[in-house]
Design an enzyme around this catalytic site. Structure first.
Site, PDB file in Angstrom:
ATOM      1  N   PRO A   2     -41.249  22.833  82.551  1.00  0.00           N
ATOM      2  CA  PRO A   2     -39.686  22.842  82.898  1.00  0.00           C
ATOM      3  C   PRO A   2     -39.658  24.763  82.539  1.00  0.00           C
ATOM      4  O   PRO A   2     -39.551  25.065  81.190  1.00  0.00           O
ATOM      5  CB  PRO A   2     -38.687  22.383  81.765  1.00  0.00           C
ATOM      6  CG  PRO A   2     -39.422  21.042  81.191  1.00  0.00           C
ATOM      7  CD  PRO A   2     -40.971  21.974  81.387  1.00  0.00           C
ATOM      8  N   GLU A   3     -39.521  25.438  84.277  1.00  0.00           N
ATOM      9  CA  GLU A   3     -39.467  26.483  83.708  1.00  0.00           C
ATOM     10  C   GLU A   3     -38.149  26.626  84.744  1.00  0.00           C
ATOM     11  O   GLU A   3     -37.067  26.130  84.436  1.00  0.00           O
ATOM     12  CB  GLU A   3     -40.554  27.341  84.748  1.00  0.00           C
ATOM     13  CG  GLU A   3     -42.532  26.940  84.097  1.00  0.00           C
ATOM     14  CD  GLU A   3     -43.009  27.683  84.611  1.00  0.00           C
ATOM     15  OE1 GLU A   3     -43.023  28.790  85.151  1.00  0.00           O
ATOM     16  OE2 GLU A   3     -44.432  27.361  84.503  1.00  0.00           O
ATOM     17  N   LYS A  58     -34.925  29.686  79.949  1.00  0.00           N
ATOM     18  CA  LYS A  58     -35.714  28.286  79.940  1.00  0.00           C
ATOM     19  C   LYS A  58     -34.662  27.748  78.942  1.00  0.00           C
ATOM     20  O   LYS A  58     -34.335  26.699  79.171  1.00  0.00           O
ATOM     21  CB  LYS A  58     -37.308  27.966  80.396  1.00  0.00           C
ATOM     22  CG  LYS A  58     -38.132  28.648  80.060  1.00  0.00           C
ATOM     23  CD  LYS A  58     -39.096  28.567  80.162  1.00  0.00           C
ATOM     24  CE  LYS A  58     -40.699  29.706  80.368  1.00  0.00           C
ATOM     25  NZ  LYS A  58     -41.783  29.785  80.354  1.00  0.00           N
ATOM     26  N   ARG A 106     -43.675  15.366  73.445  1.00  0.00           N
ATOM     27  CA  ARG A 106     -44.496  16.051  72.597  1.00  0.00           C
ATOM     28  C   ARG A 106     -43.900  16.807  71.444  1.00  0.00           C
ATOM     29  O   ARG A 106     -44.256  16.503  70.549  1.00  0.00           O
ATOM     30  CB  ARG A 106     -45.147  16.778  73.069  1.00  0.00           C
ATOM     31  CG  ARG A 106     -47.007  16.638  73.704  1.00  0.00           C
ATOM     32  CD  ARG A 106     -47.746  17.628  75.178  1.00  0.00           C
ATOM     33  NE  ARG A 106     -48.247  17.891  73.953  1.00  0.00           N
ATOM     34  CZ  ARG A 106     -48.961  19.227  74.103  1.00  0.00           C
ATOM     35  NH1 ARG A 106     -48.915  18.999  75.946  1.00  0.00           N
ATOM     36  NH2 ARG A 106     -49.376  19.875  73.629  1.00  0.00           N
ATOM     37  N   ARG A 142     -46.201  49.517  80.652  1.00  0.00           N
ATOM     38  CA  ARG A 142     -45.998  48.810  79.580  1.00  0.00           C
ATOM     39  C   ARG A 142     -47.591  48.462  79.586  1.00  0.00           C
ATOM     40  O   ARG A 142     -48.176  48.806  80.791  1.00  0.00           O
ATOM     41  CB  ARG A 142     -45.355  47.591  79.539  1.00  0.00           C
ATOM     42  CG  ARG A 142     -43.969  47.875  79.000  1.00  0.00           C
ATOM     43  CD  ARG A 142     -43.158  46.373  78.080  1.00  0.00           C
ATOM     44  NE  ARG A 142     -43.248  46.015  77.479  1.00  0.00           N
ATOM     45  CZ  ARG A 142     -43.142  45.339  76.189  1.00  0.00           C
ATOM     46  NH1 ARG A 142     -41.893  45.078  76.929  1.00  0.00           N
ATOM     47  NH2 ARG A 142     -44.046  45.062  75.623  1.00  0.00           N
ATOM     48  N   ARG A 251     -54.078  31.319  78.479  1.00  0.00           N
ATOM     49  CA  ARG A 251     -53.486  30.710  79.246  1.00  0.00           C
ATOM     50  C   ARG A 251     -54.206  31.011  80.488  1.00  0.00           C
ATOM     51  O   ARG A 251     -54.347  31.477  80.579  1.00  0.00           O
ATOM     52  CB  ARG A 251     -51.996  30.887  79.529  1.00  0.00           C
ATOM     53  CG  ARG A 251     -50.712  31.469  78.607  1.00  0.00           C
ATOM     54  CD  ARG A 251     -50.175  30.229  77.858  1.00  0.00           C
ATOM     55  NE  ARG A 251     -49.721  29.470  78.069  1.00  0.00           N
ATOM     56  CZ  ARG A 251     -48.262  29.465  78.820  1.00  0.00           C
ATOM     57  NH1 ARG A 251     -48.058  30.768  77.752  1.00  0.00           N
ATOM     58  NH2 ARG A 251     -48.069  29.392  78.703  1.00  0.00           N
TER      59      ARG A 251
END
Length: 262
Positions: A2-3, A58, A106, A142, A251
């Site tokens: 879920p984003e 989120k 989880r 950045r 990732r």
DNA sequence: TGGAATGTTCGGCT
DNA sequence: AAGCCGAACATTCC
């Protein structure tokens, strides 16, 4: 996973069912779901009236007459309306009409109470509806890679692995590209790509990769329109080159080596 | 058969 | 300060 689009889909479906309801009881089948303090959280929620549902990044924020119930689904968390609690049910919120099951295989997901006027800390501005000025101010100058920065919730809140990869492809920008040397034109393109990908994903009810379903138990359909995520080795839908998968910021990162040059 | 991969966040370390 | 790494957890997949 879920984003933002998935959490917003859940928020929209639960809002009419939860608003103005009263929490009769909060039962924690796993103490982890309550951050290790199930009795305390249960007491904070019991008897509270729900005034509305918000979302920040989120986080799903269930507004109470006194404070906020902050829910983060992390990887496998689900909120299910009016189903019998199954094997992976970690909490049950019983209302004066209906109930919500917090299901989480989880057990990374968390529920916590926040005092009135306090929102989850360390979150950047929400990615949905973010204006270009704020977007460029958050990223501008950045040094980190765009992939790492966009995943960082304190920079911009709501994007996760799927939508960062999809947005970078949509903008035709390499995930390892440093934000600092991104020109105004490409920054513009990236901002537009984030907006477009989120809007399309939201309209499709989010992405169901392994097990995401909304509060009604229905999957989203945006996974059918993913351009790069989960398609390593398959041809790019734009140029036909085989898509690649590398690791960035620990990732899995999917991109087209031809369309997204460094 | 077991070790790696999956993805989100946090805390500890450099 | 910023980035890297492992931990939290359970299931799936070779």
């Amino acid at each position: 996973m879920p984003e933002l689009p998935e959490v917003e889909t859940i928020r929209r479906s639960l809002e009419p069912r939860l608003t103005d309801r009263r929490i009769v009881s909060a039962r924690f089948l796993s103490p982890l779901a309550a951050g290790g303090h199930p009795e305390e959280l249960s007491a904070q929620l019991c008897g509270e009236r729900i005034t509305g549902l918000d979302r920040l990044g989120k986080h799903l924020l269930i507004r109470l007459a006194n404070g906020t119930l902050d829910i983060h689904l992390r990887m496998t968390g689900k909120l299910l309306w009016n189903v019998p609690p199954g094997f992976y049910a970690r909490a049950v919120l019983s209302l004066d009409q209906g109930h919500v099951v917090f299901d989480d295989i989880r057990q990374f997901g968390r529920m916590r109470w926040l005092p009135p006027g306090i929102d989850p800390p360390n979150l950047g501005p929400d990615a949905l509806g973010l204006d270009f000025g704020t977007f460029s101010a958050r990223l501008g100058g950045r040094r980190g890679s765009l992939k790492a920065l966009l995943l960082n919730q304190s920079v911009v809140a709501g994007l996760g692995n799927i939508y960062v990869d999809e947005a970078l492809f949509c903008a035709r920008i390499h995930p390892l590209c440093a934000a600092a040397h991104l020109g105004r034109r490409r920054l513009r393109r990236l901002h537009q790509a984030v907006a477009d990908v989120l809007a399309d994903a939201l309209a499709a009810g989010g992405s169901s990769i392994s097990d995401y379903v909304n509060a009604e138990g229905a999957p989203g359909s945006f996974q059918l329109r993913h351009q790069v995520y989960g398609r390593a080795g398959e041809p790019c839908l734009c140029c036909g080159a085989p898509l690649r998968r590398i690791f960035v910021a620990q990732r899995g990162t999917h991109f087209c080596p031809r369309c997204q040059r460094r």
